[in-house]
Design a protein around this motif. Structure first.
Motif, PDB file in Angstrom:
ATOM      1  N   ASN A  67       0.781  -1.141   0.056  1.00  0.00           N
ATOM      2  CA  ASN A  67      -0.042  -0.103  -0.092  1.00  0.00           C
ATOM      3  C   ASN A  67       0.892   1.350  -0.021  1.00  0.00           C
ATOM      4  O   ASN A  67       1.810   1.485   0.581  1.00  0.00           O
ATOM      5  N   GLY A  68       0.502   2.364  -0.991  1.00  0.00           N
ATOM      6  CA  GLY A  68       1.308   3.446  -0.653  1.00  0.00           C
ATOM      7  C   GLY A  68       2.414   3.586  -1.654  1.00  0.00           C
ATOM      8  O   GLY A  68       2.983   4.661  -2.004  1.00  0.00           O
ATOM      9  N   SER A  69       2.720   2.424  -2.381  1.00  0.00           N
ATOM     10  CA  SER A  69       3.952   2.229  -2.975  1.00  0.00           C
ATOM     11  C   SER A  69       3.921   3.172  -4.538  1.00  0.00           C
ATOM     12  O   SER A  69       4.611   3.582  -5.171  1.00  0.00           O
ATOM     13  N   GLY A  70       2.252   3.285  -4.863  1.00  0.00           N
ATOM     14  CA  GLY A  70       2.150   3.953  -6.218  1.00  0.00           C
ATOM     15  C   GLY A  70       1.623   3.133  -7.011  1.00  0.00           C
ATOM     16  O   GLY A  70       1.666   3.266  -8.395  1.00  0.00           O
ATOM     17  N   LYS A  71       0.999   1.925  -6.521  1.00  0.00           N
ATOM     18  CA  LYS A  71       0.690   0.822  -7.537  1.00  0.00           C
ATOM     19  C   LYS A  71      -0.470   1.393  -8.411  1.00  0.00           C
ATOM     20  O   LYS A  71      -0.635   1.569  -9.628  1.00  0.00           O
ATOM     21  N   ARG A 107      -9.267  -1.158  -0.784  1.00  0.00           N
ATOM     22  CA  ARG A 107      -9.050   0.222  -0.514  1.00  0.00           C
ATOM     23  C   ARG A 107     -10.151   1.068  -1.534  1.00  0.00           C
ATOM     24  O   ARG A 107      -9.925   1.049  -2.605  1.00  0.00           O
ATOM     25  N   GLN A 134      -9.810   6.203  -7.655  1.00  0.00           N
ATOM     26  CA  GLN A 134      -8.514   6.780  -8.323  1.00  0.00           C
ATOM     27  C   GLN A 134      -8.343   6.016  -9.873  1.00  0.00           C
ATOM     28  O   GLN A 134      -8.058   7.066 -10.804  1.00  0.00           O
ATOM     29  N   THR A 184       8.893   3.926  -7.838  1.00  0.00           N
ATOM     30  CA  THR A 184       8.109   5.136  -8.099  1.00  0.00           C
ATOM     31  C   THR A 184       8.995   6.441  -7.154  1.00  0.00           C
ATOM     32  O   THR A 184       9.862   5.956  -6.389  1.00  0.00           O
ATOM     33  N   GLY A 202       7.529  12.013 -10.795  1.00  0.00           N
ATOM     34  CA  GLY A 202       6.316  12.703 -10.624  1.00  0.00           C
ATOM     35  C   GLY A 202       5.072  12.206 -10.683  1.00  0.00           C
ATOM     36  O   GLY A 202       4.804  10.958 -10.860  1.00  0.00           O
TER      37      GLY A 202
HETATM   38  P1  GDP Z   1      -0.963   2.376  -3.958  1.00  0.00           P
HETATM   39  O1  GDP Z   1      -1.698   2.422  -2.593  1.00  0.00           O
HETATM   40  O2  GDP Z   1       0.144   1.596  -4.001  1.00  0.00           O
HETATM   41  O3  GDP Z   1      -2.187   2.048  -4.985  1.00  0.00           O
HETATM   42  O4  GDP Z   1      -0.497   4.012  -4.084  1.00  0.00           O
HETATM   43  P2  GDP Z   1      -1.025   5.164  -5.055  1.00  0.00           P
HETATM   44  O5  GDP Z   1      -0.907   4.838  -6.488  1.00  0.00           O
HETATM   45  O6  GDP Z   1      -2.365   5.763  -4.429  1.00  0.00           O
HETATM   46  O7  GDP Z   1      -0.088   6.349  -4.630  1.00  0.00           O
HETATM   47  C1  GDP Z   1       0.276   6.686  -3.435  1.00  0.00           C
HETATM   48  C2  GDP Z   1       0.760   8.390  -3.489  1.00  0.00           C
HETATM   49  O8  GDP Z   1       2.170   8.302  -4.101  1.00  0.00           O
HETATM   50  C3  GDP Z   1       0.025   8.969  -4.228  1.00  0.00           C
HETATM   51  O9  GDP Z   1      -0.357  10.288  -3.806  1.00  0.00           O
HETATM   52  C4  GDP Z   1       0.629   9.198  -5.746  1.00  0.00           C
HETATM   53  O10 GDP Z   1       0.312  10.433  -6.330  1.00  0.00           O
HETATM   54  C5  GDP Z   1       2.073   9.100  -5.373  1.00  0.00           C
HETATM   55  N1  GDP Z   1       2.939   8.796  -6.321  1.00  0.00           N
HETATM   56  C6  GDP Z   1       2.787   7.614  -7.038  1.00  0.00           C
HETATM   57  N2  GDP Z   1       3.784   7.791  -7.974  1.00  0.00           N
HETATM   58  C7  GDP Z   1       4.513   8.685  -7.645  1.00  0.00           C
HETATM   59  C8  GDP Z   1       5.886   9.229  -8.291  1.00  0.00           C
HETATM   60  O11 GDP Z   1       6.649   8.806  -8.889  1.00  0.00           O
HETATM   61  N3  GDP Z   1       6.146  10.582  -7.859  1.00  0.00           N
HETATM   62  C9  GDP Z   1       5.532  11.173  -6.829  1.00  0.00           C
HETATM   63  N4  GDP Z   1       6.155  12.552  -6.229  1.00  0.00           N
HETATM   64  N5  GDP Z   1       4.390  10.770  -6.300  1.00  0.00           N
HETATM   65  C10 GDP Z   1       3.908   9.300  -6.564  1.00  0.00           C
END
Ligand code: GDP
Length: 482
Positions: free
Chosen positions: A290-294, A321, A327, A434, A462
């Motif tokens: 979670n939070g990795s940017g998946k 989630r 999203q 990420t 980004g």
């Molecule tokens: P998930 O829980 O793995 O699905 O994570 P999310 O896709 O929701 O991403 C978590 C946060 O990381 C979000 O606020 C995204 O905008 C941010 N994020 C993801 N990739 C990047 C990146 O390459 N750069 C930056 N700065 N933020 C990122």
């Protein structure tokens, strides 16, 4: 004595005959008036009732027998002359018959009227029904015409939006890798630079400092130690006196590690230079904590695919989630690609299965599956992800064709530990690193490639779609060392 008139007992026949005649005349007059009266009540034209009446009515009142004109020989009146009461009875009967006939005719006429009214009503109802049917038909045709026009306009708008999106993606270059790696460059590379400053004499004290820089660079202890051994060997073997040349040697070694010779993306892989799809749809399962940017990565990849004019189906299978589905829907809308989703907490297996089927049915090029990064249940995450992978295989033999692991580079060495765990459970094909833009720990790529021998496919520098860059080892090293 005058002769007296002879007294006779015989009746006065003359008076009687006169009375009888008078009575007959009276009856005749009565019948005449009755006929007149009836005739005046009947309609002038000949209607069905009239015919009936004519049929039913006797030709006329029976003529009373003619009064005896001659006397019997004896001079006595004839016995056939009807008596007055008989004539009255006959007249009564006649009247009765006339009334009955009239009533019957009236009843028939009323029946005819009713029948005519019934048929007229029936015709009116049929006409109304026909008018309604025609109106409904016209309405349906109008609605069909409108729907066709709406669909055409929608298709046109979709095409225009897609064109606009492609134009935007092409125009919006996003950050460059060098910009994304600015912090890392300012961190461990800047320290390397100061260590290998021009004219610096290389000795053991420099190697001790190098060790400190590498261990603090989040490239992992193992890789840091290997790099240090490499530097020491280089120093000894080539008797390097010039620090600048040692720096070059280390740069070459890092390029070798991240280059992962022989581990280029296979044809059809999303990161492949030869994008011909070996399977259609090419199914990609995206995993990570979670939070990795998946989810963001799945969205960015969808934009990238759409920008190439290809079609992708997104599976919102991180059902633990709720925000992840929302999203992904936003990303899907932006990319103009469908998102298969379920209720919060619903079975992710069912979602990925449906997404693959949808991809097959719609001839999509890719199916991208987002997955959970943490579970609210007791079931271990890895077991759940293995199950989802098996469901994909069931939905389409050979799927998933790629399993991408998303790692947050700000986690530094923790990211390496996660990579180890995910790779052991799911056999990862590629890594997406990420948030390089937000950390000085960009050296983590070196550790991941070195330890796991799993290639990094993309890096995130980004939050926009264009900030997801295909990873090129040469560009990375160039951006890192400047
Ligand atoms: P998930 O829980 O793995 O699905 O994570 P999310 O896709 O929701 O991403 C978590 C946060 O990381 C979000 O606020 C995204 O905008 C941010 N994020 C993801 N990739 C990047 C990146 O390459 N750069 C930056 N700065 N933020 C990122």
């Amino acid at each position: 004595m005058p002769p007296t008139a002879p007294v006779t007992d015989s009746p006065d026949y003359g008076t009687l005959a006169l009375a009888l005649l008078a009575a007959l005349l009276l009856v005749a007059a009565l019948l005449f008036f009755l006929r007149r009266a009836r005739a005046s009540r009947l309609p002038p034209t000949k209607e069905p009732g009239a015919a009936v009446r004519e049929e039913v009515l006797p030709p006329g009142p029976p003529q009373p027998p003619a009064p005896p004109k001659a006397k019997s020989e004896s001079g006595a009146p004839s016995e056939s002359v009807p008596a007055v009461p008989d004539a009255q009875r006959m007249a009564g009967q006649l009247l009765e018959r006339v009334r009955a006939t009239e009533e019957e005719a009236d009843k028939k006429a009323a029946d005819e009227r009713k029948k005519a009214e019934y048929w007229a009503q029936k015709e009116r109802t049929a006409a109304e029904r026909e008018a309604k049917r025609r109106a409904a038909e016209e309405e349906r045709e109008r609605a069909e015409e409108l729907e066709r026009a709406r669909q055409a306009a929608e298709e046109e708008a979709r095409r225009a939006a897609e064109e606009e999106r492609r134009r935007k993606v092409a125009a919006e270059g996003g950050r460059t890798l060098a910009e994304g790696l600015a912090k890392t460059r300012g961190g461990f590379i800047a320290r390397l630079d100061s260590l290998f400053g021009r004219g610096k004499v290389l000795d053991e004290s420099v190697l001790a400092e190098l060790e400190e820089v590498l261990v603090g660079a989040d490239i992992g202890i193992r890789t840091a130690t290997e790099l240090l051994d490499f530097a020491r060997n280089e120093l000894r073997a080539k008797e390097l006196k010039d620090a600048e040349r040692l720096k070059e040697a280390i740069r070459g070694e890092i390029a070798r590690i991240v280059g992962l010779e022989g581990l280029g993306a296979e044809a059809g892989s999303i990161a492949s230079a030869a994008p011909a799809l070996a399977a259609r749809p090419h199914v990609i399962m995206v995993v990570g904590v979670n939070g990795s940017g998946k989810t963001t990565t799945v969205g960015k990849l969808a934009s990238r695919i759409a920008g190439e004019g290809k079609r992708v189906v997104l599976a919102a299978a991180d059902t633990f989630r709720a925000a992840a589905t929302e999203q992904l829907e936003i990303w899907g809308e932006r990319a103009g690609m469908p998102v298969v989703k379920g209720r919060e907490g619903s079975d992710p297996g069912a979602i990925v299965f449906d997404a693959v089927r949808k991809g097959q049915a719609e001839g999509a090029d890719y199916v991208l599956c987002d997955t959970a990064g943490r579970l609210h249940t007791k079931a271990p995450l890895m077991e759940e992800l293995k199950r989802v992978k098996r469901v994909l295989e069931k939905a389409m033999p050979g799927a998933p064709h790629e399993t991408l692991l998303v790692l947050d580079s700000t986690n530094g060495q923790n990211a390496i530990a996660q990579a180890r765990e995910f790779h052991a459970a799911l056999t990862v094909d590629g890594i997406v690193l990420t948030k390089l833009d937000g950390t000085a720990k960009g050296g983590v790529i070196i550790g991941i490639c070195d330890e796991l021998k799993v290639p990094v496919r993309f890096v995130g520098v980004g939050e926009t779609a264009a900030d997801l860059k295909p990873f090129d080892p040469k560009d990375y090293v160039a951006a890192l060392f400047g």
